[in-house]
Design an enzyme around this catalytic site. Structure first.
Site, PDB file in Angstrom:
ATOM      1  N   GLN A  99       0.838  -1.198   0.000  1.00 10.52           N
ATOM      2  CA  GLN A  99       0.000   0.000   0.000  1.00 10.52           C
ATOM      3  C   GLN A  99       0.871   1.245   0.000  1.00 10.52           C
ATOM      4  OE1 GLN A  99      -2.419   0.363   3.500  1.00 10.52           O
ATOM      5  NE2 GLN A  99      -3.491   2.181   2.802  1.00 10.52           N
ATOM      6  N   GLY A 100       0.798   2.050  -1.055  1.00  5.58           N
ATOM      7  CA  GLY A 100       1.589   3.265  -1.180  1.00  5.58           C
ATOM      8  C   GLY A 100       0.752   4.504  -0.928  1.00  5.58           C
ATOM      9  N   GLU A 153      -2.297  10.153  18.820  1.00  4.65           N
ATOM     10  CA  GLU A 153      -2.726  11.549  18.888  1.00  4.65           C
ATOM     11  C   GLU A 153      -3.773  11.851  17.819  1.00  4.65           C
ATOM     12  OE1 GLU A 153       1.070  11.081  20.925  1.00  4.65           O
ATOM     13  OE2 GLU A 153       0.378  10.496  18.939  1.00  4.65           O
ATOM     14  N   GLU A 158     -10.279  -1.303   6.183  1.00  4.74           N
ATOM     15  CA  GLU A 158      -9.167  -1.451   7.117  1.00  4.74           C
ATOM     16  C   GLU A 158      -9.660  -1.384   8.556  1.00  4.74           C
ATOM     17  OE1 GLU A 158      -4.690   0.351   7.809  1.00  4.74           O
ATOM     18  OE2 GLU A 158      -6.211   1.641   6.907  1.00  4.74           O
ATOM     19  N   SER A 216       1.289   6.790   2.497  1.00  2.10           N
ATOM     20  CA  SER A 216       2.060   7.786   3.245  1.00  2.10           C
ATOM     21  C   SER A 216       3.274   8.269   2.456  1.00  2.10           C
ATOM     22  CB  SER A 216       2.534   7.201   4.574  1.00  2.10           C
ATOM     23  OG  SER A 216       1.444   6.922   5.417  1.00  2.10           O
TER      24      SER A 216
END
Length: 397
Positions: free
Chosen positions: A138-139, A382, A256, A141
């Protein structure tokens, strides 16, 4: 040490749940199959060996008709609903079965293709995803677009009957083993943020793609940087619509989050049972002091309670999914809860073994270091807290 499967109590997952009982026919069928086919060995620490074990295991699942139970029957699955998936993952955990090699393909790309992919894309990719004949990464980020995915800069333009892709992706899990990477690109050069994006499937084995593994503090090169320098993909290798990649990505993320809601608690409870056994052995051998043993037992009890909370929350997610409801942003609760637990498991496992728990090359030390990534996976803690606050609780930004 590892506790054998025979030592696991039948009620390790907590009180019996009528919606997914331990004697459910689906469970029993899969449990019987696992008893004859699961490898029955722990995953090796060496990553190449681990990946090969997972690939062989996925092939075994595929040949037995168990690789993608949630996929429709016409695409090689069983058409299983969320409650059946919930039971499926629990039984995998109790059997101590390995993970599969092609998780990004089975859990993310495959279901997205089934929902929004062209017939040509379904025919080309779904069979090889399920069988692990071809591996997918999975590309998404990028160095400057991690948690803020809309800031991506990787670009793609049509050149005749091919896309030409330029850019960089990072934190691409096991990209060095993949045959294809599904890449979120900016295909409208005038667009900004969420607009003008497209999800493309790009072949990895070509001159325009360079994969550089990133070694983590655990020593595992689990992630990789992927450099795209004039990489090419056929014009038809589009998932969803051109310039509508954000919508496609949101569909993929729902798969996901939903998959996470079925997978986390059971493996943790089995791990917790192992830690309890390791603590008993360490105490009996005098390897840990009585006060430290008492403190560790209290932590084990607290972790068991929290795992049961996660178990019940995941069951609620499955029940809602069975009723046709979207998981939505509640997946962030699962992600946050799991990530914090993962880190505490690593810390406790190391403490039980004392100095040996810090020795490089041992499983406790490896787990301690690897667990630090739990609060980063699929969005940092966060970020998950912000999502929960703003989108679930309605608090101001």
């Amino acid at each position: 040490m590892t506790i054998s499967l025979d030592a696991l109590p039948s009620g390790i997952l907590g009180p019996e749940v009528s919606l997914a009982p331990e004697d459910h026919p689906f469970r029993q069928e899969f449990r019987d199959w696992l008893s004859n086919n699961s490898p029955g060995v722990p995953e090796p620490l060496d990553q190449d060996e681990k990946f090969e074990l997972r690939r062989v295991w996925q092939r075994t699942l595929f040949e037995g008709g168990w690789a993608g139970p949630a996929w429709p029957e016409e695409f090689g699955g069983r058409g299983a609903g969320p409650l059946h998936q919930f039971m499926y993952y629990e039984e995998l955990a109790l059997a101590r079965a390995p993970y599969v090699a092609n998780t990004p393909g089975i859990a993310l790309l495959g279901p997205t293709l089934i929902q929004v992919g062209s017939e040509e894309m379904k025919t080309r990719f779904l069979p090889v995803i399920l069988s692990a004949e071809e591996i997918f990464s999975q590309g998404f980020s990028e160095p400057n677009a991690g948690s803020d995915l809309a800031a991506i800069r990787t670009r793609a333009r049509l050149d005749g009957d091919e896309w030409v892709i330029d850019g960089q992706k990072t934190w691409t899990t096991w990209a060095q083993y993949s045959d294809f990477c599904f890449v979120l690109c900016r295909t409208d050069p005038e667009s900004e943020r969420h607009r003008g994006l497209t999800l493309l499937v790009c072949p990895v084995d070509q001159p325009g793609v360079t994969v550089r593994p990133i070694e983590q503090i655990s020593g595992d090169p689990e992630f990789a940087e992927v450099f795209l320098d004039g990489a090419r993909a056929p014009a038809g290798y589009v998932v969803g619509g051109i310039d509508d990649g954000w919508t496609t990505a949101m569909i993929l993320f729902q798969f996901e989050r939903g998959d996470q809601g079925f997978t986390d608690h059971a493996r943790m409870l089995v791990h917790l049972h192992d830690l309890a056994g390791e603590l008993r052995s360490a105490a009996a051998e005098g390897e840990i002091s009585a006060p430290a043993t008492a403190a560790a037992r209290r932590r084990l009890a607290q972790l068991w309670i929290r795992c049961q909370q996660l178990h019940r929350f995941n069951l609620r997610v499955a029940v809602r999914g069975e009723a046709g409801e979207s998981i939505g942003m509640e997946g962030s609760v699962v992600n946050l809860f799991w990530g914090e637990l993962e880190r505490e498991f690593g810390e406790l496992g190391s403490e039980i073994h004392g100095a040996l728990g810090l020795l490089e090359g041992t499983e406790p030390a490896h787990q301690l270091l690897a667990s630090r990534a739990g609060t980063i996976h699929s969005g940092t803690s966060e970020i998950q807290r912000n999502i929960i606050a703003e989108r679930l609780l309605g608090l101001p930004r």
